[in-house]
Enzyme design. Structure first.
Site, mmCIF file in Angstrom:
data_model
loop_
_atom_site.group_PDB
_atom_site.id
_atom_site.type_symbol
_atom_site.label_atom_id
_atom_site.label_comp_id
_atom_site.label_asym_id
_atom_site.label_seq_id
_atom_site.Cartn_x
_atom_site.Cartn_y
_atom_site.Cartn_z
ATOM 1 C CE LYS A 95 125.954 36.397 -21.804
ATOM 2 N NZ LYS A 95 125.270 37.456 -21.061
HETATM 3 C C1 E4P Z 1 124.271 40.259 -22.501
HETATM 4 O O1 E4P Z 1 124.466 39.153 -22.912
HETATM 5 C C2 E4P Z 1 125.346 41.116 -21.971
HETATM 6 O O2 E4P Z 1 125.882 40.556 -20.820
HETATM 7 C C3 E4P Z 1 124.825 42.490 -21.728
HETATM 8 O O3 E4P Z 1 124.082 42.894 -22.877
HETATM 9 C C4 E4P Z 1 125.881 43.505 -21.366
HETATM 10 O O4 E4P Z 1 125.288 44.776 -21.376
HETATM 11 P P1 E4P Z 1 125.988 46.077 -20.708
HETATM 12 O O5 E4P Z 1 127.158 46.454 -21.533
HETATM 13 O O6 E4P Z 1 124.901 47.120 -20.757
HETATM 14 O O7 E4P Z 1 126.357 45.686 -19.309
#
Ligand code: E4P
Length: 218
Positions: free
Chosen positions: A87
């Site tokens: 990622k």
């Molecule tokens: C996933 O890949 C993201 O990091 C995550 O969904 C972020 O979510 P949030 O905005 O609730 O922190």
């Protein structure tokens, strides 16, 4: 549409996997910190544990923000397990890193995406997934689901293979809306996935079936 669970909590990952409909996991540094996972060795072991629980893709985020650091970290993460997807944030060096990983056959999830232009760059660099954060857009009075629809349409028009991974999902209705908007994947909290089960007519119907069965069978 694929379902990923958006957590680093092993119990929740197991529960979602046991449902039989889980396609993968996304994590981020905040989710790892929430579970108290710190230190390189513990973080690496945690990713390995997640990969042992699920069959699908597991996103593991780089911490470095410079090109060389991202490459080094990403290669270590990708070597941990075939299910790992690296990622990478949508910043200048991130795009260069995604291009590098894509040429090396290392799969990537381009994260922190908030605009269609960012999604275009991610796809051109060869990202496997692009993660628009819909909840965080909703938080600032901007329609997150609309962005999913725009990206899905743009990728389809130009024939990009990058999958639209709707992230920052906050509730069950977001999942339904992302499905309608053409998301390839939704990464969700466990509660939001389980919320899809709920319907009062199902509860009423089941109660009646069981009562009628009992009437004649005791
Ligand atoms: C996933 O890949 C993201 O990091 C995550 O969904 C972020 O979510 P949030 O905005 O609730 O922190």
């Amino acid at each position: 549409m694929k379902f990923f669970i958006d957590t680093a909590n092993l119990d929740q990952i197991r529960e979602a996997q046991d449902l039989g409909v889980l396609d993968g996991v996304t994590t981020n540094p905040s989710l790892m910190a929430k579970e108290g996972i710190s230190g390189e060795e513990n973080i690496i072991n945690h990713y390995k544990n997640i990969c042992e629980i699920v069959d699908g893709d597991v996103s593991a985020e780089v911490i470095a923000t410079g090109y060389e650091g991202m490459i080094k970290e990403g290669e270590i993460l990708a070597a941990l397990h075939p299910q790992i997807v690296v990622k990478v944030p949508i910043i200048k060096d991130g795009i260069k890193a995604i291009k590098y990983f894509s040429e090396k056959g290392i799969r990537t999830n381009c994260t922190l995406v908030f605009s269609i232009g960012q999604a275009l760059l991610a796809a051109k660099a060869g990202a496997t997934y692009v993660s628009p954060f819909i909840g965080r857009l909703d938080d600032i009075s901007t329609d997150g689901v609309e962005l999913i629809a725009q990206i899905a349409e743009m990728y389809s028009y130009y024939g990009f293979e990058t999958e639209v991974l709707a992230a920052s999902i906050r509730h069950t209705m977001h999942i339904v809306q992302c499905m309608e908007a053409g998301a390839d994947v939704a990464t969700c909290p466990l509660d939001a996935i389980l919320g899809l089960l709920n319907h009062p007519l199902t509860d009423i119907g089941l109660e009646k079936f069981l009562a009628d069965y009992k009437k004649v069978n005791g």
